[in-house]
Design an enzyme around this catalytic site. Structure first.
Site, PDB file in Angstrom:
ATOM      1  N   GLY A 121     -14.224  -0.470   5.313  1.00 51.71           N
ATOM      2  CA  GLY A 121     -15.617  -0.771   5.607  1.00 51.71           C
ATOM      3  C   GLY A 121     -16.039  -0.370   6.996  1.00 51.71           C
ATOM      4  CG  HIS A 133       5.008  -1.469  -3.093  1.00 48.54           C
ATOM      5  ND1 HIS A 133       5.365  -0.194  -2.693  1.00 48.54           N
ATOM      6  CD2 HIS A 133       3.744  -1.633  -2.631  1.00 48.54           C
ATOM      7  CE1 HIS A 133       4.368   0.361  -2.033  1.00 48.54           C
ATOM      8  NE2 HIS A 133       3.373  -0.490  -1.991  1.00 48.54           N
ATOM      9  CB  SER A 146      -6.502  -0.745   3.364  1.00 52.26           C
ATOM     10  OG  SER A 146      -5.805   0.349   2.827  1.00 52.26           O
ATOM     11  N   PRO A 147      -6.538  -2.571   6.636  1.00 56.33           N
ATOM     12  CG  PRO A 147      -5.606  -2.857   8.761  1.00 56.33           C
ATOM     13  CD  PRO A 147      -5.339  -2.226   7.426  1.00 56.33           C
ATOM     14  CE1 TYR A 175       3.271   3.050   0.562  1.00 53.11           C
ATOM     15  CE2 TYR A 175       4.072   2.582   2.772  1.00 53.11           C
ATOM     16  CZ  TYR A 175       3.365   2.201   1.647  1.00 53.11           C
ATOM     17  OH  TYR A 175       2.767   0.968   1.622  1.00 53.11           O
TER      18      TYR A 175
END
Length: 297
Positions: free
Chosen positions: A212, A128, A208-209, A53
């Site tokens: 949408g 990862h 990335s919960p 990151y």
């Protein structure tokens, strides 16, 4: 804050995905540190980072060092904070994400992460991503060696399918404690892995919960309810007087007692909003409205 189990540990039901603090569009260090401190103030005790990151082409470890500085400068108690990091990916100058899962690389990466985090042992170390060019057993075997050497306390895998999870569990036993896969209202192709984690007693950490779910009122206008298959999240949020993000995270928590979402944040108010979802309990009727088929428009 409510809590859940990760291995033998008790961690917050909502974690912090620290990646946005170090990649493209990252905030300045003052705001980045304030974001981590806000998470800790809100009761978050799981901080997820990785050696990869960082900005493309930079040296590994920006995010790990940032998390270490945030913990060192926090005014409160951090004894119960679990820092979870990952190894096996890279970010060359072209901005791509590479995968290197050899035992040699993973062991060296873990050693470097240890130094950057300034700890005697990494709390949770995760592969990862499986490397298609390296036998999966070799990569997981490196985690086993790191566990045996006391350099990591717990192990996890990320971006793994059900077969790989079973193979990792066969190698690591109860020292495998977590699986981190993408899972959200928009991306639900890890349903089988989520169910397997419940079966094996592994924490399932959706990355990335919030996929949408459009920005809440914290960041701008909400998407009108009913305009697409995610409209129910906004409708329930309006009825409850909370943000769509909180409804989304509460929906994830209701999916299984092993789920611990790790939403990203780059501002203090964003992680405070996400952390509040730990205390939002949705009704059966609300959950039925939210669990729409992926094939819906």
């Amino acid at each position: 804050m409510r809590f859940r189990r990760l291995g033998g540990l008790r961690v917050s039901a909502i974690g912090l995905g620290a990646m946005p603090l170090s990649i493209e569009g990252r905030p300045d260090e003052t705001r980045a540190l304030a974001t981590v401190h806000a998470a800790l103030d809100a009761g978050v005790t799981l901080l997820d980072t990785a050696d990869s990151y960082h900005l493309p082409g930079d040296a590994p470890g920006h995010n790990e060092q940032l998390v270490a500085r945030a913990l060192a400068t926090y005014g409160g108690d951090t004894a119960d904070v679990l820092v979870a990091t990952k190894g096996g990916r890279g970010r060359p100058a072209d901005g791509s994400w590479t995968v290197t899962g050899s035992a040699r690389h993973l062991k060296a990466a873990a050693e470097a992460s240890l130094k950057r985090l300034g700890v005697e042992a990494i709390g949770l170390y995760q592969l990862h991503k499986p490397d298609p060019a390296v036998p999966f057993e070799e990569s997981v075997g490196a985690l086993r060696e790191l566990l045996d050497e006391g350099k990591i306390r717990l192990a996890g895998v990320s971006n793994a399918d059900a077969g790989q999870i079973r193979r990792a569990h066969a190698i690591l036993g109860d020292r495998l404690v977590s699986v981190q896969n993408q899972y959200s209202p928009a991306v639900r192709d890890s349903e089988a892995e989520l169910r397997l984690c419940a079966e094996l007693g592994l924490a399932f950490l959706p990355w990335s919960p919030l996929g949408g779910i459009s920005r809440s009122s914290l960041d701008g206008p909400s998407r009108p309810a009913g305009t697409d298959r995610f409209g129910a999240f906004h409708a329930v949020a309006k009825e409850r007087g909370v943000s769509p993000q909180q409804v989304c995270l509460a929906w994830l928590l209701a999916a299984s007692p092993t789920v611990i979402p790790i939403p990203g944040a780059s501002r203090p108010e964003t992680i405070r909003n996400s952390a509040a979802a730990a205390n939002l309990v949705l009704s059966a009727e609300e959950l039925a409205r939210l669990t729409v088929p992926e094939s819906a428009p």
